[in-house]
Design a protein around this motif. Structure first.
Motif, short mmCIF file in Angstrom:
data_model
loop_
_atom_site.label_atom_id
_atom_site.label_comp_id
_atom_site.label_asym_id
_atom_site.label_seq_id
_atom_site.Cartn_x
_atom_site.Cartn_y
_atom_site.Cartn_z
N ALA A 1 0.84 -1.21 0.00
CA ALA A 1 0.00 0.00 0.00
C ALA A 1 0.87 1.26 0.00
O ALA A 1 0.55 2.24 -0.67
CB ALA A 1 -0.94 -0.01 1.21
N LEU A 2 1.97 1.24 0.72
CA LEU A 2 2.86 2.41 0.74
C LEU A 2 3.52 2.60 -0.63
O LEU A 2 3.66 3.73 -1.10
CB LEU A 2 3.96 2.24 1.80
N ALA A 3 3.90 1.50 -1.24
CA ALA A 3 4.51 1.58 -2.58
C ALA A 3 3.48 2.15 -3.56
O ALA A 3 3.82 2.98 -4.42
CB ALA A 3 5.00 0.21 -3.03
N ALA A 4 2.21 1.73 -3.41
CA ALA A 4 1.17 2.22 -4.32
C ALA A 4 0.94 3.73 -4.15
O ALA A 4 0.45 4.40 -5.05
CB ALA A 4 -0.15 1.47 -4.08
N MET A 5 1.31 4.27 -2.99
CA MET A 5 1.20 5.73 -2.78
C MET A 5 2.35 6.46 -3.46
O MET A 5 2.43 7.69 -3.39
CB MET A 5 1.24 6.06 -1.28
N GLY A 6 3.26 5.72 -4.07
CA GLY A 6 4.34 6.35 -4.82
C GLY A 6 5.55 6.70 -3.96
O GLY A 6 6.43 7.43 -4.38
N LYS A 7 5.57 6.15 -2.75
CA LYS A 7 6.72 6.47 -1.89
C LYS A 7 7.92 5.60 -2.26
O LYS A 7 7.76 4.46 -2.69
CB LYS A 7 6.35 6.24 -0.42
N THR A 8 9.09 6.17 -2.08
CA THR A 8 10.31 5.39 -2.23
C THR A 8 10.44 4.56 -0.96
O THR A 8 10.53 5.11 0.14
CB THR A 8 11.53 6.33 -2.39
N GLU A 9 10.40 3.23 -1.14
CA GLU A 9 10.32 2.38 0.03
C GLU A 9 11.62 1.61 0.21
O GLU A 9 12.05 0.87 -0.68
CB GLU A 9 9.16 1.41 -0.17
N LEU A 10 12.23 1.77 1.37
CA LEU A 10 13.46 1.07 1.71
C LEU A 10 13.06 0.01 2.73
O LEU A 10 12.56 0.35 3.80
CB LEU A 10 14.48 2.04 2.32
N VAL A 11 13.25 -1.26 2.37
CA VAL A 11 12.75 -2.34 3.23
C VAL A 11 13.92 -3.15 3.78
O VAL A 11 14.83 -3.50 3.03
CB VAL A 11 11.81 -3.27 2.42
N ILE A 12 13.90 -3.43 5.07
CA ILE A 12 14.86 -4.39 5.63
C ILE A 12 14.07 -5.65 5.92
O ILE A 12 13.11 -5.62 6.70
CB ILE A 12 15.49 -3.86 6.94
N ASP A 13 14.42 -6.73 5.27
CA ASP A 13 13.70 -8.00 5.48
C ASP A 13 14.61 -9.14 5.09
O ASP A 13 15.17 -9.15 3.98
CB ASP A 13 12.43 -8.01 4.62
N LEU A 14 14.75 -10.11 5.98
CA LEU A 14 15.65 -11.24 5.71
C LEU A 14 15.08 -12.20 4.66
O LEU A 14 15.82 -13.05 4.16
CB LEU A 14 15.93 -12.00 7.01
N ASN A 15 13.80 -12.07 4.34
CA ASN A 15 13.21 -12.97 3.35
C ASN A 15 13.11 -12.25 2.00
O ASN A 15 12.25 -11.39 1.82
CB ASN A 15 11.82 -13.39 3.83
N PRO A 16 13.96 -12.63 1.04
CA PRO A 16 13.93 -11.92 -0.25
C PRO A 16 12.65 -12.19 -1.03
O PRO A 16 12.34 -11.47 -1.97
CB PRO A 16 15.15 -12.48 -0.99
N LEU A 17 11.88 -13.22 -0.62
CA LEU A 17 10.64 -13.54 -1.33
C LEU A 17 9.42 -12.87 -0.71
O LEU A 17 8.32 -12.98 -1.23
CB LEU A 17 10.42 -15.06 -1.32
N SER A 18 9.59 -12.20 0.42
CA SER A 18 8.42 -11.60 1.06
C SER A 18 7.88 -10.48 0.17
O SER A 18 8.62 -9.87 -0.61
CB SER A 18 8.78 -11.04 2.44
N ARG A 19 6.59 -10.20 0.32
CA ARG A 19 6.01 -9.14 -0.51
C ARG A 19 6.67 -7.80 -0.21
O ARG A 19 6.82 -6.97 -1.09
CB ARG A 19 4.49 -9.07 -0.27
N SER A 20 7.07 -7.62 1.05
CA SER A 20 7.73 -6.35 1.40
C SER A 20 9.02 -6.18 0.60
O SER A 20 9.25 -5.13 0.00
CB SER A 20 8.06 -6.31 2.89
N ALA A 21 9.84 -7.22 0.60
CA ALA A 21 11.11 -7.13 -0.14
C ALA A 21 10.84 -6.99 -1.63
O ALA A 21 11.49 -6.21 -2.33
CB ALA A 21 11.97 -8.36 0.14
N GLN A 22 9.82 -7.72 -2.10
CA GLN A 22 9.52 -7.71 -3.54
C GLN A 22 8.98 -6.36 -4.02
O GLN A 22 9.14 -6.02 -5.19
CB GLN A 22 8.51 -8.81 -3.89
#
Ligand code: ATP
Length: 249
Positions: free
Chosen positions: A170-191
């Motif tokens: 949802a944050l990405a859809a708002m057009g924000k530049t999103e920097l994510v820290i997540d150990l799972n490269p397959l998670s939707r957050s990382a993706q």
């Protein structure tokens, strides 16, 4: 380090330290019970990564530092796990980059919001956003959509460590530049991240801060060179390869 009795020579020192901090976070009313499960998921990936910062995660941390320095308004989003694991380190990153700090919870309760804000203040934070909750992220249900209008609502760059996949999308859809820290490269957050940092938050936040300090006097051109040349697909693929390669000890 909060009252810890694990010897630093222990081969799983960092992992035990992490568990200890999360447990203390639950006791202090900062981390939710679900946060314990999220930690377990993260730990499994970290084990497979060899519990170290791989080169592409370091490059991602550098790109994240450049984005934070270039931002008109950067916000570091802090949830219960992030607050328990790296409170002082997040405050240092905010200071190094001029970013705001905002508490942002998946399971939002006023008590937990207040406990986290207080914990961050104890670690040196001056202003902690998130308590006003006068803004909304479109596309999420009421409680999870709450943000501060002059915080994440207004930000062009947001660091979201260990974010839940729905909110990251949802944050990405708002057009924000999103920097994510997540150990799972397959998670939707990382993706969905502009910059996915596949690393343990315990290592990643100080790494971003070190890059930000080193880039403090860099020109806009130089910073833009770093953000433009970062290849998110390659970073995700490299992390997945490292995990599939696994560790043998
Ligand atoms: P998805 O994004 O696939 O929908 P989710 O929303 O279900 O995942 P959660 O379990 O809420 O994910 O989030 C936890 C995420 O944070 C997991 O992907 C986990 O790997 C990651 N994680 C947990 N602990 C850490 C840590 N210490 N450092 C970095 N990442 C971590």
């Amino acid at each position: 380090m909060d009252d810890i009795e694990i010897p630093e020579s222990h081969p799983r020192y960092e992992s035990l330290l992490t568990r200890h901090r999360i447990e203390a976070g639950v006791e202090k009313g900062i981390t939710s019970q679900q946060g314990l499960i999220a930690q377990g998921r993260g730990e499994a990936y970290d084990y497979l990564l060899g519990e170290e910062t791989i080169d592409t995660a370091d490059e991602a941390a550098r790109a994240a530092a450049a984005h934070l320095l270039l931002a008109d308004h950067a916000v570091l989003s802090v949830n219960g796990n992030a607050a328990a694991l790296v409170p002082g380190e997040l405050v240092e990153l905010a200071e190094a980059t001029g970013a705001d700090v905002e508490v942002n919870l998946f399971n939002r309760t006023e008590e937990r919001m207040e406990a986290i804000a207080e914990h961050l203040r104890e670690h040196g934070a001056e202003d902690v956003l998130g308590l006003e909750a006068d803004g909304r992220i479109p596309g999420l249900d009421h409680e999870r959509a709450k943000v501060d209008a002059d915080g994440i609502g207004d930000a062009d760059v947001v660091l979201v460590p260990l974010e839940d996949g729905d909110r990251a999308e949802a944050l990405a859809a708002m057009g924000k530049t999103e920097l994510v820290i997540d150990l799972n490269p397959l998670s939707r957050s990382a993706q969905t991240a502009t910059v996915p940092i596949v690393d343990n938050i315990i290592r990643a936040v100080p790494t971003i801060t070190a890059h930000a300090r080193e880039l403090q006097d860099a020109s806009r051109d130089e910073l833009e060179g770093i953000t433009d040349s970062f290849d998110r697909e390659a970073a995700l693929a490299a992390a997945e390869d490292a995990i599939r390669g696994g560790r043998l000890d």
